[in-house]
Design a protein around this motif. Sequence first.
Motif, short mmCIF file in Angstrom:
data_model
loop_
_atom_site.label_atom_id
_atom_site.label_comp_id
_atom_site.label_asym_id
_atom_site.label_seq_id
_atom_site.Cartn_x
_atom_site.Cartn_y
_atom_site.Cartn_z
N ALA A 128 0.85 -1.20 0.00
CA ALA A 128 0.00 0.00 0.00
C ALA A 128 0.88 1.25 0.00
O ALA A 128 0.64 2.20 0.74
CB ALA A 128 -0.93 -0.02 1.21
N CYS A 129 1.90 1.23 -0.84
CA CYS A 129 2.91 2.30 -0.85
C CYS A 129 2.32 3.68 -1.10
O CYS A 129 2.83 4.68 -0.59
CB CYS A 129 3.99 1.99 -1.88
SG CYS A 129 4.81 0.40 -1.59
N GLY A 130 1.24 3.75 -1.86
CA GLY A 130 0.61 5.04 -2.13
C GLY A 130 -0.05 5.64 -0.90
O GLY A 130 -0.39 6.82 -0.89
N LEU A 131 -0.24 4.83 0.14
CA LEU A 131 -0.85 5.30 1.38
C LEU A 131 0.18 5.54 2.49
O LEU A 131 -0.19 5.79 3.62
CB LEU A 131 -1.89 4.28 1.89
CG LEU A 131 -3.09 4.04 1.01
CD1 LEU A 131 -3.96 2.92 1.59
CD2 LEU A 131 -3.91 5.31 0.84
N ALA A 132 1.45 5.43 2.16
CA ALA A 132 2.53 5.51 3.16
C ALA A 132 2.44 6.79 4.00
O ALA A 132 2.08 7.84 3.47
CB ALA A 132 3.88 5.44 2.46
N PRO A 133 2.75 6.66 5.29
CA PRO A 133 3.04 5.45 6.06
C PRO A 133 1.75 4.73 6.48
O PRO A 133 0.73 5.35 6.69
CB PRO A 133 3.79 5.98 7.28
CG PRO A 133 3.27 7.37 7.48
CD PRO A 133 2.93 7.88 6.09
N VAL A 134 1.86 3.41 6.59
CA VAL A 134 0.69 2.54 6.81
C VAL A 134 0.80 1.78 8.12
O VAL A 134 1.86 1.29 8.49
CB VAL A 134 0.54 1.55 5.63
CG1 VAL A 134 -0.53 0.52 5.89
CG2 VAL A 134 0.26 2.28 4.34
N MET A 135 -0.36 1.66 8.78
CA MET A 135 -0.50 0.85 9.98
C MET A 135 -1.74 -0.02 9.76
O MET A 135 -2.75 0.45 9.24
CB MET A 135 -0.69 1.74 11.21
CG MET A 135 -1.05 1.01 12.48
SD MET A 135 -1.05 2.08 13.96
CE MET A 135 -2.47 3.13 13.67
N ILE A 136 -1.64 -1.29 10.15
CA ILE A 136 -2.77 -2.21 10.02
C ILE A 136 -3.14 -2.72 11.41
O ILE A 136 -2.27 -3.16 12.16
CB ILE A 136 -2.41 -3.40 9.10
CG1 ILE A 136 -2.01 -2.90 7.72
CG2 ILE A 136 -3.59 -4.38 9.02
CD1 ILE A 136 -1.45 -3.97 6.81
N ILE A 137 -4.43 -2.64 11.73
CA ILE A 137 -4.93 -3.18 13.00
C ILE A 137 -6.06 -4.14 12.66
O ILE A 137 -7.07 -3.73 12.08
CB ILE A 137 -5.43 -2.07 13.95
CG1 ILE A 137 -4.34 -1.04 14.22
CG2 ILE A 137 -5.93 -2.70 15.26
CD1 ILE A 137 -4.78 0.13 15.09
N ASP A 138 -5.87 -5.40 13.00
CA ASP A 138 -6.89 -6.44 12.75
C ASP A 138 -7.37 -6.42 11.31
O ASP A 138 -8.55 -6.62 11.05
CB ASP A 138 -8.08 -6.25 13.69
CG ASP A 138 -7.71 -6.31 15.16
OD1 ASP A 138 -6.63 -6.84 15.47
OD2 ASP A 138 -8.50 -5.82 15.99
N GLY A 139 -6.49 -6.17 10.38
CA GLY A 139 -6.84 -6.16 8.97
C GLY A 139 -7.33 -4.82 8.44
O GLY A 139 -7.50 -4.65 7.24
N ASP A 140 -7.60 -3.87 9.33
CA ASP A 140 -8.01 -2.53 8.91
C ASP A 140 -6.77 -1.71 8.59
O ASP A 140 -5.88 -1.58 9.43
CB ASP A 140 -8.81 -1.82 10.00
CG ASP A 140 -10.12 -2.53 10.33
OD1 ASP A 140 -10.71 -3.13 9.41
OD2 ASP A 140 -10.54 -2.49 11.50
#
Length: 162
Positions: free
Chosen positions: A130-142
């Motif tokens: 999801a490089c276009g959304l950088a920086p990215v964090m995922i919590i429980d798939g969200d």
Amino acid sequence: MAQNLFEGTKEQLEQLLVCIESHRGEEGALMPVLHEAQNIYGYLPAEVQTVIAEQLNVPLAEVYGVATFYSRFSLTPKGKHIISICLGTACYVKGSDKILQAVERELRISCGNCTPDKKFSIESCRCVGACGLAPVMIIDGDVYGKLTEKDVKGILDKYMQD
């Protein structure tokens, strides 16, 4: 760093022993037993590895070696909510290290650990695509993208309630 103490139950041990017995004598029994042990306990603490080694009559070093070689196995407990911070190149350049630090500060644990109440655990990963959304964090798939340090508390607050 938060200290995670093993809290296995008698029922979990009984499940583990049944699993071990069902694989006893099979070639390659260690892998399915480790998978099932992780399903039972949520991770592979030293105490569980010791039981597996003794019951399968394999060296503890072999059990530990397999458990640490494969990334699907964990030696530390996981929280109800698993937070993964992408530290891939695009995210890192956009400040994901600061996002990780903000999460660690907010939860008062370091990456790779679980909160004492077992509500959250933090892990880092490499490129989630999801490089276009950088920086990215995922919590429980969200997926949460284009983050700033200021976003972290509000996002975590959503998960504090359950």
